[in-house]
Design an enzyme around this catalytic site. Structure first.
Site, PDB file in Angstrom:
ATOM      1  N   ASN A  50      33.402  36.122  43.387  1.00  0.00           N
ATOM      2  CA  ASN A  50      33.010  34.751  43.024  1.00  0.00           C
ATOM      3  C   ASN A  50      33.428  33.759  44.106  1.00  0.00           C
ATOM      4  OD1 ASN A  50      35.626  35.479  42.161  1.00  0.00           O
ATOM      5  ND2 ASN A  50      35.700  33.854  40.625  1.00  0.00           N
TER       6      ASN A  50
ATOM      7  N   ASP B  91      45.275  39.436  39.196  1.00  0.00           N
ATOM      8  CA  ASP B  91      44.288  38.365  39.006  1.00  0.00           C
ATOM      9  C   ASP B  91      44.722  37.111  39.750  1.00  0.00           C
ATOM     10  OD1 ASP B  91      41.990  37.084  38.245  1.00  0.00           O
ATOM     11  OD2 ASP B  91      42.554  36.807  36.144  1.00  0.00           O
TER      12      ASP B  91
END
Length: 441
Positions: free
Chosen positions: A94, A302
């Site tokens: 992304n 993450d």
């Protein structure tokens, strides 16, 4: 025998258990394990009092390049990684432009090669537009696989409907990774967000949104006979559900879902605003159950940095995401020392697990013929995590001021000492990770 490098006197943790062994390295790969006191080497690292682990792999990071370099880039993110003992990362798609084509993927590999401090792989985003191409994209050298967002998060990758997900999975052969939150429920519950109150984040993105999406995802995977990987599990219910579906689904836990809870919003506010959210202690305990029962396959940080100015915006204008790649090892070693998991289970989650479920070639184990990647740790060292230590461009950590026991003191990648005692001692020379299912012909 003569080696390029010998690590002496350390406690090696691998598939044989834990024990004192020397390791000899030749040509960037492990050549011998055992008593090498009679051998010689161009370089020797004294590891007395230290544990030598297989190189830690963080299979979920967001390094923001290209397009969002004011938050992070491949050099700064990988600098944080090696400072934290991480030897390889799988970076997410992304970015801007999105990593969804052969051209955008090749651009990332070019940017990372010889510039990143650790080795790397890149996830390719699965979209409605590249459905027919994912079978080829997932086999590109250096590709970790296909990543799909079923719930909206940072960036523009979103495939929320069953048919869209099925059309992607019909064309995959490798294990595809998913951000599993039900976008339809998230849209219905937007009014649950309370202006200026980040503790309403897990009320909006509730456990039902997570469980419902994971149930849908497993059903689709079974129907099209695909393998899936559910990222950042955050609910007790998902752990119990996935226990029944290990034939098709693997899953990941994050240090923040194992360490923080909803009680911490009062102290940390938007700094711990994440998707899926940090939830109440019941869910944290549920994810720990997944660790204890072997349901969780891997750890991923993450790592998703934003600037402090961006995080200071009042909720819900504040972006979701926190730093984490540099703190994965010390936070989890602190849990080891607290008795929440064994050191061997940590190795299984951070090295053996990624090798097993993603099929990394020659990485993830301390074994002859494998890359000489090591995370060298001092299990007795007590340190305080601070913002000042941060290698990330964002310059902050939600764990600022947290005392931990257990610390990464060395990062060795393909036989090169990259980090030692908090200093980067060899310039970046990262290369793409190879995968058994995507080896060049």
């Amino acid at each position: 025998m003569t080696y390029d490098l010998i690590l002496t006197g350390g406690i090696v943790v691998n598939h044989d258990g834990e024990g004192p062994r020397d390791i000899g390295v030749k040509g960037g790969r492990i050549a011998a394990i055992g008593d090498l006191r009679q051998a010689s080497a161009g370089e020797t690292i004294d590891c007395r009092g230290l544990h030598i682990l297989p190189g830690v792999v963080d299979s979920q990071v967001h390094f923001r390049e290209p397009g969002l370099e004011h938050k992070e880039d491949l050099e700064t993110g990988s600098r944080a990684a090696v400072l934290g003992g991480v030897t390889a990362v799988f970076e997410m798609p992304n970015t801007n432009p999105l990593t969804t084509s052969e051209a955008t993927f090749a651009d990332k590999v070019r940017r990372g090669s010889g510039r990143m401090h650790c080795d790397f792989a890149f996830w390719v985003g699965g979209t409605r537009d590249n459905t027919r191409d994912v079978g080829e994209l997932e086999r590109l050298p250096g590709a970790a696989g296909i990543k799909v967002f079923m719930g909206s998060s940072t960036g523009d990758l979103l495939v929320e409907d069953d048919e869209g997900v099925a059309s992607i999975l019909r064309n995959t052969r490798r294990r595809a990774a998913f951000h599993s939150e039900d976008e339809f429920r998230l849209r219905e519950r937007l009014d649950e967000r309370v202006e200026g109150d980040p503790s309403s984040h897990p009320v909006w993105r509730d456990e039902i949104a997570a469980l419902r999406c994971t149930e849908r995802l497993v059903r689709i995977a079974r129907a099209v006979r695909a393998r899936i990987h559910v990222l950042h599990i955050s609910t007790a219910e998902e752990i119990l559900f996935l226990e029944q579906h290990k034939d098709v689904a693997t899953c990941e836990a994050t240090p923040h879902h194992l360490t923080l809870s909803a009680d911490d919003y009062a102290r940390l506010g938007t700094l711990i605003q994440m998707n899926p959210p940090v939830r109440d202690k019941r869910h944290r305990d549920g994810v720990w159950l997944g660790i204890a029962q072997g349901i969780v396959d891997v750890l991923g940080s993450d790592h998703a940095p934003h600037t402090l100015a961006e995080k200071a915006k009042p909720y819900p204008a504040s972006p979701s995401g926190m730093t984490g790649v540099q703190t994965l090892v010390p936070i989890m070693l602190d849990h080891v020392n607290a008795g929440r998991l064994s050191l061997q289970r940590f190795v299984d989650l951070s090295s053996h697990g990624p090798q097993r479920i993603f099929g990394m070639a020659r990485k993830g184990r301390i074994a002859a013929g494998y890359d000489a990647d090591f995370t060298i740790v001092d299990m007795k060292r007590r340190e305080t995590i601070t913002n000042a230590q941060a290698g990330t461009k964002a310059g902050w950590t939600p764990y600022d001021g947290k005392q931990v026991t257990g610390w990464p003191v060395g990062t060795v990648i393909r036989g090169q000492r990259i980090m030692w005692d908090g200093e980067i001692v060899t310039p970046g020379q990262g290369t793409a990770v190879e995968f058994s299912e995507a080896l060049p012909g």
